[in-house]
Scaffold this motif. Sequence first.
Motif, PDB file in Angstrom:
ATOM      1  N   ILE A 167       0.908  -1.357   0.055  1.00  0.00           N
ATOM      2  CA  ILE A 167      -0.098   0.071   0.026  1.00  0.00           C
ATOM      3  C   ILE A 167       0.703   1.147   0.021  1.00  0.00           C
ATOM      4  N   ALA A 168       1.103   1.698  -1.141  1.00  0.00           N
ATOM      5  CA  ALA A 168       1.653   3.036  -1.139  1.00  0.00           C
ATOM      6  C   ALA A 168       3.313   2.923  -0.824  1.00  0.00           C
ATOM      7  N   GLY A 169       4.004   2.039  -1.039  1.00  0.00           N
ATOM      8  CA  GLY A 169       5.324   1.768  -0.596  1.00  0.00           C
ATOM      9  C   GLY A 169       5.434   1.256   0.658  1.00  0.00           C
ATOM     10  N   GLN A 170       4.242   0.735   1.343  1.00  0.00           N
ATOM     11  CA  GLN A 170       4.668  -0.064   2.620  1.00  0.00           C
ATOM     12  C   GLN A 170       3.803  -1.430   2.343  1.00  0.00           C
ATOM     13  N   TRP A 171       4.590  -2.475   3.191  1.00  0.00           N
ATOM     14  CA  TRP A 171       3.998  -3.683   3.235  1.00  0.00           C
ATOM     15  C   TRP A 171       3.227  -3.921   4.401  1.00  0.00           C
ATOM     16  N   VAL A 172       1.852  -4.217   4.206  1.00  0.00           N
ATOM     17  CA  VAL A 172       0.856  -4.003   5.140  1.00  0.00           C
ATOM     18  C   VAL A 172       0.250  -5.449   5.475  1.00  0.00           C
ATOM     19  N   PRO A 173       0.133  -6.046   6.703  1.00  0.00           N
ATOM     20  CA  PRO A 173      -0.308  -7.241   7.141  1.00  0.00           C
ATOM     21  C   PRO A 173      -1.906  -7.390   7.234  1.00  0.00           C
ATOM     22  N   GLY A 174      -2.456  -8.290   7.095  1.00  0.00           N
ATOM     23  CA  GLY A 174      -3.959  -8.483   7.178  1.00  0.00           C
ATOM     24  C   GLY A 174      -4.275  -9.262   8.293  1.00  0.00           C
ATOM     25  N   ASP A 175      -5.390  -9.264   8.802  1.00  0.00           N
ATOM     26  CA  ASP A 175      -5.825 -10.088   9.879  1.00  0.00           C
ATOM     27  C   ASP A 175      -6.082 -11.561   9.663  1.00  0.00           C
ATOM     28  N   GLN A 176      -6.308 -11.821   8.324  1.00  0.00           N
ATOM     29  CA  GLN A 176      -6.321 -13.218   7.838  1.00  0.00           C
ATOM     30  C   GLN A 176      -5.486 -13.547   6.948  1.00  0.00           C
ATOM     31  N   ALA A 213       3.667 -11.064  -6.091  1.00  0.00           N
ATOM     32  CA  ALA A 213       4.343 -10.537  -4.735  1.00  0.00           C
ATOM     33  C   ALA A 213       5.866 -10.005  -5.496  1.00  0.00           C
ATOM     34  N   ILE A 214       6.190 -10.806  -5.975  1.00  0.00           N
ATOM     35  CA  ILE A 214       7.619 -10.714  -6.599  1.00  0.00           C
ATOM     36  C   ILE A 214       7.695  -9.386  -7.678  1.00  0.00           C
ATOM     37  N   ILE A 215       6.454  -9.608  -8.530  1.00  0.00           N
ATOM     38  CA  ILE A 215       6.395  -8.245  -9.331  1.00  0.00           C
ATOM     39  C   ILE A 215       6.096  -7.000  -8.824  1.00  0.00           C
ATOM     40  N   ALA A 216       5.262  -7.070  -7.586  1.00  0.00           N
ATOM     41  CA  ALA A 216       5.009  -5.698  -6.851  1.00  0.00           C
ATOM     42  C   ALA A 216       6.386  -5.485  -6.436  1.00  0.00           C
ATOM     43  N   GLU A 217       7.187  -6.049  -6.007  1.00  0.00           N
ATOM     44  CA  GLU A 217       8.614  -5.777  -5.427  1.00  0.00           C
ATOM     45  C   GLU A 217       9.338  -5.038  -6.537  1.00  0.00           C
ATOM     46  N   ALA A 218       9.290  -5.732  -7.542  1.00  0.00           N
ATOM     47  CA  ALA A 218       9.953  -5.014  -8.763  1.00  0.00           C
ATOM     48  C   ALA A 218       9.541  -3.630  -9.145  1.00  0.00           C
ATOM     49  N   ILE A 219       8.051  -3.579  -9.198  1.00  0.00           N
ATOM     50  CA  ILE A 219       7.564  -2.034  -9.415  1.00  0.00           C
ATOM     51  C   ILE A 219       7.919  -1.136  -8.201  1.00  0.00           C
ATOM     52  N   LEU A 220       8.000  -1.647  -6.952  1.00  0.00           N
ATOM     53  CA  LEU A 220       8.200  -0.889  -6.016  1.00  0.00           C
ATOM     54  C   LEU A 220       9.704  -0.162  -6.038  1.00  0.00           C
ATOM     55  N   GLN A 231       9.239   8.119  -8.213  1.00  0.00           N
ATOM     56  CA  GLN A 231       7.696   8.413  -8.346  1.00  0.00           C
ATOM     57  C   GLN A 231       7.159   8.432  -7.050  1.00  0.00           C
ATOM     58  N   PRO A 232       6.026   9.004  -6.984  1.00  0.00           N
ATOM     59  CA  PRO A 232       5.142   9.018  -5.703  1.00  0.00           C
ATOM     60  C   PRO A 232       4.977   7.675  -5.333  1.00  0.00           C
ATOM     61  N   ALA A 233       4.688   7.438  -3.888  1.00  0.00           N
ATOM     62  CA  ALA A 233       4.520   6.215  -3.549  1.00  0.00           C
ATOM     63  C   ALA A 233       3.461   5.623  -3.835  1.00  0.00           C
ATOM     64  N   GLY A 234       2.276   6.571  -3.912  1.00  0.00           N
ATOM     65  CA  GLY A 234       0.928   6.011  -4.312  1.00  0.00           C
ATOM     66  C   GLY A 234       0.746   5.706  -5.807  1.00  0.00           C
ATOM     67  N   THR A 235       1.503   5.864  -6.622  1.00  0.00           N
ATOM     68  CA  THR A 235       1.735   5.533  -7.946  1.00  0.00           C
ATOM     69  C   THR A 235       1.102   4.007  -8.347  1.00  0.00           C
ATOM     70  N   PHE A 236       1.746   3.079  -7.192  1.00  0.00           N
ATOM     71  CA  PHE A 236       1.047   1.813  -7.593  1.00  0.00           C
ATOM     72  C   PHE A 236       1.051   0.941  -6.115  1.00  0.00           C
ATOM     73  N   SER A 237      -0.094   0.355  -5.942  1.00  0.00           N
ATOM     74  CA  SER A 237      -0.571  -0.568  -4.808  1.00  0.00           C
ATOM     75  C   SER A 237      -0.973  -1.948  -5.368  1.00  0.00           C
ATOM     76  N   MET A 238      -0.811  -2.891  -4.329  1.00  0.00           N
ATOM     77  CA  MET A 238      -1.212  -4.131  -4.811  1.00  0.00           C
ATOM     78  C   MET A 238      -1.917  -4.870  -3.655  1.00  0.00           C
ATOM     79  N   ILE A 239      -3.005  -5.125  -3.593  1.00  0.00           N
ATOM     80  CA  ILE A 239      -3.899  -5.974  -2.354  1.00  0.00           C
ATOM     81  C   ILE A 239      -4.274  -7.175  -2.932  1.00  0.00           C
TER      82      ILE A 239
END
Length: 491
Positions: free
Chosen positions: A9-18, A185-192, A200-208
């Motif tokens: 989420i906007a440059g941060q890896w965010v955990p979920g509850d499940q 996830a690996i591709i998201a790491e590449a984009i980050l 680029q601004p951190a919010g340019t890409f997010s993956m959920i």
Amino acid sequence: MIMNDKNLIAGQWVPGDQTFASDAGDFHDGTPDMVAKACEAAEDAFWTYGASSAENRAAFLNAIADEIENRAEDITEVGSLETGLPAARLEGERGRTTGQLRLFASHILKDDYPETRHDPALPDRAPLPRPDLTLIHKPIGPVAIFGASNFPLAFSVAGGDTAAALAAGCPVVVKAHPAHPGTCAIIAEAILAAITSTGQPAGTFSMIHGSGAEVGSALVQHPLIQAVGFTGSHKVGRILFDLCAARPVPIPFFGELGAVNPIFVLPNALANRGETIAEGWAASLTLGAGQFCTNPGVLFVPGGAAGDAFVASAKAALEQIAPQTMLTQGIAQACRAGVAATSDVPGVQTHLSPQSQQRDGVASLLETDLQTWIANPILAEEVFGPHGIIVRTGTDTDMVAAAHALQGQLTVTLQMDEGDAALAKQLLPIAERKAGRVLANGFPTGVEVADAMVHGGPYPASSNFGATSVGALAIRRFLRPVCYQNMQHLL
């Protein structure tokens, strides 16, 4: 191997509850709250990224391609584990993914991009003067992208939809596909990494991530999302389409929903090279276990001895093709159910019926006549897998009637030889209305990434007949024209 199991989420890896399980491990499910934060970050990023230069965006796209190549071995390893696709297929798809990123980067650097139009002022025109008018295409804002199951790279996190939106200047929020979250996830790491290296601004890409429907529903309904790109089933695509249309402010839904991609084998082609066409069709039908959106699932062949020989050749060719691992066990089960449902239609003859288990994809072959095919719409529905139906026709008039009976398709193919020109000329204008791509003497599996390619078609093949998800024209989906009147001094 570096692989994050959380949501970006906007440059941060965010955990979920499940969490949910994948062959690559356990991954954190996203939430509607994460969707909201990603969309808000994308909107904030838009004011910078959307106004950035083509040179900046091109550098970003090329950096994403570089970072993907830097992770080549990890992508192949995890992708094979999750999807069952062979290494060679994933390596080729990775090349296609980076190739289209670089294609879009080069396209937006051309002198004629974006398309502009200018009508100079005519102050002395009578009876009324004309103001100065300039048309410029502008990015629309944050875009939601849904990854596809069958192309974990080329139609997924950094696939064509994402590349097109970023090229246009639109931040992207991706809903990762639960069938291959590790690859996502690996591709998201590449984009980050590319975001960081190019500033680029951190919010340019997010993956959920989202193992259920909650994340996807929240994403398409968020008021900051301005368009949706989707590649997948007609069932899910229609649900998302309806959600987009039901919003207080409806937004465009660019969905590629699949097709049966019919092939018409014309009489002279059948007589001259029927066996070769049958073998080529069998190879195309089973390519990638039949899990391509351009899989040619229906083939129209004239009756008579030559047609009988064609059916025999197709059956013999299909019998030689070994079982293939399908993308998921659920997809394999759905394929078997589709084969069973079409086989049970009265008037349908079964030549090959798969005896597959678990994730195996085994070729199936049915035969019927034109009247039965027209009278039973289920025979014209896509079965996602190596499932083929040969429809026998009589006269040339039957071929024309079959073409008229088609729903919207991604492709229509004419197998034709010298002497078939008259019939082909009757079929061509119908095919043009039914499909986004019309082929002669080829097979539709294999979609070239090029400026002239169209990957789309009339509904239900896609939800927007004027768009393509492959080729440089795909960028246009995420732009809108703005006319500036008497504002040349500010442009």
